[in-house]
Design an enzyme around this catalytic site. Structure first.
Site, PDB file in Angstrom:
ATOM      1  N   HIS A 125       0.201  -2.165   5.294  1.00 31.08           N
ATOM      2  CA  HIS A 125      -1.025  -2.245   6.331  1.00 31.08           C
ATOM      3  C   HIS A 125      -1.105  -3.954   6.749  1.00 31.08           C
ATOM      4  O   HIS A 125      -2.073  -4.065   7.547  1.00 31.08           O
ATOM      5  CB  HIS A 125      -2.504  -1.824   5.606  1.00 31.08           C
ATOM      6  CG  HIS A 125      -2.229  -0.467   5.283  1.00 31.08           C
ATOM      7  ND1 HIS A 125      -2.259   0.431   6.283  1.00 31.08           N
ATOM      8  CD2 HIS A 125      -2.626   0.320   4.045  1.00 31.08           C
ATOM      9  CE1 HIS A 125      -2.165   1.803   5.935  1.00 31.08           C
ATOM     10  NE2 HIS A 125      -2.346   1.688   4.544  1.00 31.08           N
ATOM     11  N   ASP A 162       4.691   6.898   3.524  1.00 28.01           N
ATOM     12  CA  ASP A 162       3.486   6.941   2.821  1.00 28.01           C
ATOM     13  C   ASP A 162       2.598   7.673   3.507  1.00 28.01           C
ATOM     14  O   ASP A 162       2.828   7.949   4.845  1.00 28.01           O
ATOM     15  CB  ASP A 162       3.031   5.578   2.940  1.00 28.01           C
ATOM     16  CG  ASP A 162       1.691   5.125   2.133  1.00 28.01           C
ATOM     17  OD1 ASP A 162       1.671   4.630   1.042  1.00 28.01           O
ATOM     18  OD2 ASP A 162       0.567   5.543   2.640  1.00 28.01           O
ATOM     19  N   HIS A 164      -0.213   7.036   4.901  1.00 32.38           N
ATOM     20  CA  HIS A 164      -1.009   6.377   5.797  1.00 32.38           C
ATOM     21  C   HIS A 164      -0.112   5.887   6.997  1.00 32.38           C
ATOM     22  O   HIS A 164       1.165   5.416   6.352  1.00 32.38           O
ATOM     23  CB  HIS A 164      -1.683   5.385   5.294  1.00 32.38           C
ATOM     24  CG  HIS A 164      -2.851   5.952   4.086  1.00 32.38           C
ATOM     25  ND1 HIS A 164      -2.637   5.789   2.797  1.00 32.38           N
ATOM     26  CD2 HIS A 164      -4.022   6.288   4.398  1.00 32.38           C
ATOM     27  CE1 HIS A 164      -3.553   6.393   2.115  1.00 32.38           C
ATOM     28  NE2 HIS A 164      -4.762   6.550   3.026  1.00 32.38           N
ATOM     29  N   ASP A 249       0.943   8.724  -1.759  1.00 32.28           N
ATOM     30  CA  ASP A 249       0.018   9.154  -1.621  1.00 32.28           C
ATOM     31  C   ASP A 249      -0.222  10.573  -0.858  1.00 32.28           C
ATOM     32  O   ASP A 249      -1.100  11.218  -0.553  1.00 32.28           O
ATOM     33  CB  ASP A 249      -1.122   8.263  -1.190  1.00 32.28           C
ATOM     34  CG  ASP A 249      -0.482   7.394  -0.045  1.00 32.28           C
ATOM     35  OD1 ASP A 249       0.459   7.739   0.323  1.00 32.28           O
ATOM     36  OD2 ASP A 249      -1.144   6.301   0.147  1.00 32.28           O
TER      37      ASP A 249
HETATM   38 ZN   LIG Z   1      -0.881   4.809   1.546  1.00 33.23          ZN
END
Ligand SMILES: [Zn+2]
Length: 319
Positions: A125, A162, A164, A249
């Site tokens: 991120h 991931d 996200h 995750d």
């Molecule tokens: Zn993540």
């Protein structure tokens, strides 16, 4: 072809911790244990050297790097509601980046078939001038810069499984036609980016590929997205290195998302990545830990990833 497994992990990253935060030092030990479980007698293990300032500057703006140091000198603080610095955080972030660089080099040079940087804070991120989502430095982007700087690889593929979207990674390489970025991510979910239409700009159009998965998708859709869609695109890109943003995750036990992937899903996708890497004649596959917040799921998923990559690489390569 080697079947060695390199684990790069360093307790120097553990001081990066805010009480009660889900992105915590125990994650490192859990994921490292999983890599060791799978590697057995093939294991090589090393600590990390911090990435040097010149390398960080190749990815991040000078003003942002200076701001991180200033916040830490002032006793720490929060970049946003999720992302913190305490005393030792800058060093931890530089070690996490350095661990990823080390893993990337080892894979490209064929020192290890699987080279896993188990470090934190995570990175995907973090954009050039902004940390967010638990991330301070973009570890995988810094590894890309290091491979290029050393003349080891130019065309590089980033596999981001991931749960996200790796908004920082995509932004850094949005206009770079020699970085392929593929991501599966749950939508709706933080950070809200990663629409299918975000596919790279200018000469890089088509090199960024986002696949959105609905909550509850599970192993079937997760595996199919990689096997039938993203991995063929990665192979068509013909990279000289594969770096994996390995977040766990998406696991059904994870507290932050609800994609319901299990160890079987991670094993299947890892096998596809391993198989592709062998078909393309790459020396190995490098991974860096991103998310994953259930410790048992993290350990088990890291282990099946290593086993899946090794198994995929060992399959006969068709003529
Ligand atoms: Zn993540």
């Amino acid at each position: 072809m080697t079947d060695r497994v390199l684990l790069v992990t360093d307790p120097g990253t553990d001081p990066h911790y805010a009480a009660g935060h889900v992105e915590r030092p125990e994650r490192r030990e859990a994921a490292a244990a999983g890599v060791r479980d799978a590697a057995g007698g093939r294991l090589l293990e090393r600590g990390a050297a911090p990435a040097d300032h010149r390398l960080l500057s190749g990815v991040h703006d000078a003003g942002y790097l200076a701001a991180l140091e200033e916040i830490e000198r002032g006793g720490g603080g929060w970049l946003d509601s999720d992302t913190y610095l305490v005393e030792g955080s800058s060093e931890a972030a530089r070690l996490a980046a350095g661990a990823t660089v080390e893993a990337a080099r080892a894979a490209v040079e064929g020192v290890a078939a699987v080279a896993f940087a188990v470090a934190r804070p995570p990175g995907h991120h973090a954009a050039a001038a902004r940390g967010s989502g638990f991330c301070l430095l973009n570890n995988v982007a810094i590894a890309v810069a290091a491979l290029r700087g050393a003349g080891l690889a130019r065309r590089i593929a980033i596999v981001d499984w991931d749960v996200h979207h790796g908004d920082g990674t995509q932004a850094i390489f949005d206009a770079d036609p020699e970085v392929w970025y593929g991501s599966t991510h749950q939508q709706p979910l933080y950070p809200g980016t990663g629409a299918r239409s975000e596919s790279g700009s200018g000469a890089a159009a088509g090199t960024k590929q986002n696949r959105l998965l609905a909550p509850g998708s599970g192993d079937g859709e997760f595996t199919a997205a990689w096997r039938d869609d993203l991995m063929p695109a990665l192979e068509a890109f013909a990279p000289q290195a594969i770096l994996v943003s390995a977040g766990y995750d998406a696991h059904r036990d994870d507290p932050l998302a609800s994609l319901l992937v299990t160890e079987a899903g991670y094993a299947a996708v890892a096998r596809e990545v391993g198989r592709a890497s062998a078909r393309m004649g790459l020396g190995g596959v490098a991974l860096t830990l991103e998310g994953g917040y259930d410790l048992d799921a993290l350990r088990a998923s890291a282990a099946v990833t290593v086993r899946g990559l090794i198994a995929g690489r060992a399959e006969p390569v068709p003529e």
